[in-house]
Scaffold this active site. Sequence first.
Site, mmCIF file in Angstrom:
data_model
loop_
_atom_site.group_PDB
_atom_site.id
_atom_site.type_symbol
_atom_site.label_atom_id
_atom_site.label_comp_id
_atom_site.label_asym_id
_atom_site.label_seq_id
_atom_site.Cartn_x
_atom_site.Cartn_y
_atom_site.Cartn_z
ATOM 1 N N GLY A 39 0.774 -1.237 0.000
ATOM 2 C CA GLY A 39 0.000 0.000 0.000
ATOM 3 C C GLY A 39 0.802 1.280 0.000
ATOM 4 O O GLY A 39 0.241 2.362 -0.179
ATOM 5 N N HIS A 441 -33.359 15.530 -5.367
ATOM 6 C CA HIS A 441 -33.591 16.502 -4.294
ATOM 7 C C HIS A 441 -34.021 15.764 -3.032
ATOM 8 O O HIS A 441 -34.840 14.848 -3.109
ATOM 9 C CB HIS A 441 -34.688 17.484 -4.709
ATOM 10 C CG HIS A 441 -35.086 18.423 -3.609
ATOM 11 N ND1 HIS A 441 -34.325 19.534 -3.271
ATOM 12 C CD2 HIS A 441 -36.145 18.415 -2.762
ATOM 13 C CE1 HIS A 441 -34.917 20.171 -2.277
ATOM 14 N NE2 HIS A 441 -36.018 19.507 -1.942
#
EC number: 1.8.1.4
Length: 462
Positions: A39, A441
């Site tokens: 990593g 929304h």
Amino acid sequence: MTSYDVIVIGSGPGGYVCAIRCAQLGLKTACVEGRETLGGTCLNVGCIPSKALLHASHQLHESQHNFEKMGLKGAPPKVDWKQMQAYKDDVIGQNTKGIEFLFKKNKIDWIKGWASIPEPGLVKVGEDTHKAKNIIIATGSEPSTLPGVEIDEKVIVSSTGALSLPKMPKKLVVIGAGVIGLELGSVYARLGAEVTVLEYLDQVTPGIDTEIARSFRSLLKKQGLEIITGAAVQSAEALKTKAKVTYKLRKDDSEHQVDADVVLVATGRKPYTQGLGLDALGVEMTKRGQIATDAHYKTNIAGLYAIGDAIEGPMLAHKAEDEGMAVAEILAGQAGHVNYDVIPGVIYTHPEVAAVGQTEDQLKEAGRAYKVGKFSFMGNGRAKANFAADGFVKILADAETDRILGAHIIGPAAGDLIHEICVAMEFGAAAEDLARTCHAHPTYSEAVREAALACGDGPIHS
């Protein structure tokens, strides 16, 4: 001697993504990594652990400032620094083990140790030498410092040390108001430290949109960070019980000192290529110490490629990932490509800051006619409900064609919102295309649509 189609040196975001893509495309692949875990900087001492601490400290901030407003009453939580560190380490572990699993799944050999390249086509790790048709350097970067400032990772620390301090500092001085300095400065300010940020230039996060930078500085000041710009740091000394930082103000050359328990040096990063033997190989380097490559990531040595922080361009994990995939596809005979005009940048403070494409300053300098569409989160119902109405969205579009040239967001979830603009830019969309796309929304994303509408006849909620 084991032979591979590809050996990738380094398992950070560029390296591990490159190795996985190579394996997916049928190339026999190995990846060399000297750390105990995969990593690279990002997952072990960078992006991932810093986001864990940002998340934890933001939850504390919400409990102290907003819970009671919502009817959530009780004593604010106490900080258990040891447990917070354990949470951060668990997050790191989950992510690094995930990459180990992906390596096994894709039949990638993890060669454990530190690599050198004794000659083209060979990679030496410990006593073993491996052969490869192609070698990809993805060794990333390391923190850089200033003259007169020596990092000891105890009192004067880099981002690595700042992520694992043994105890909470009461006073923290941050040298550099870039992404790393402001993110980690925010963490410790939320946890109760007195934070002073010293920046050589005249604005925070140099290079971002000037209007965003001004708003960002103001919001950070409200959160308790003292930010001193135009400050040229002369020295930082670790004394018996504290550290002392000396700086000069550029405007009048006056000298000042500030004390701290910990000094975080966040003055940028530099390519990490030591031990590879690049000098002996005759690898061409840039003036800034990066590996020189052509448009296909080739160095001047046959079969040797480089990507990510080790080469030119923004030092961003996702830029390295894209380059990793591109070079893998090139080696497999495909047309790997990275669009450097559409690489977003994000600062994970609260509010977040995100940008893609060109700034107003760049457009003015280029003499390009453009229009601006802006919308404040104060007009966004979801943001107001969530006590997250600070900030705005700004979209820059070509004055004649309406094509989106750039976007700059300071506000809630800016790092996620920026990506619909990235997709639009990849397809050469106009601001009107974005404005005519239905947005659910109530969502933060409606602010992006409203900013796009502002490039035309005007937003609805402003």
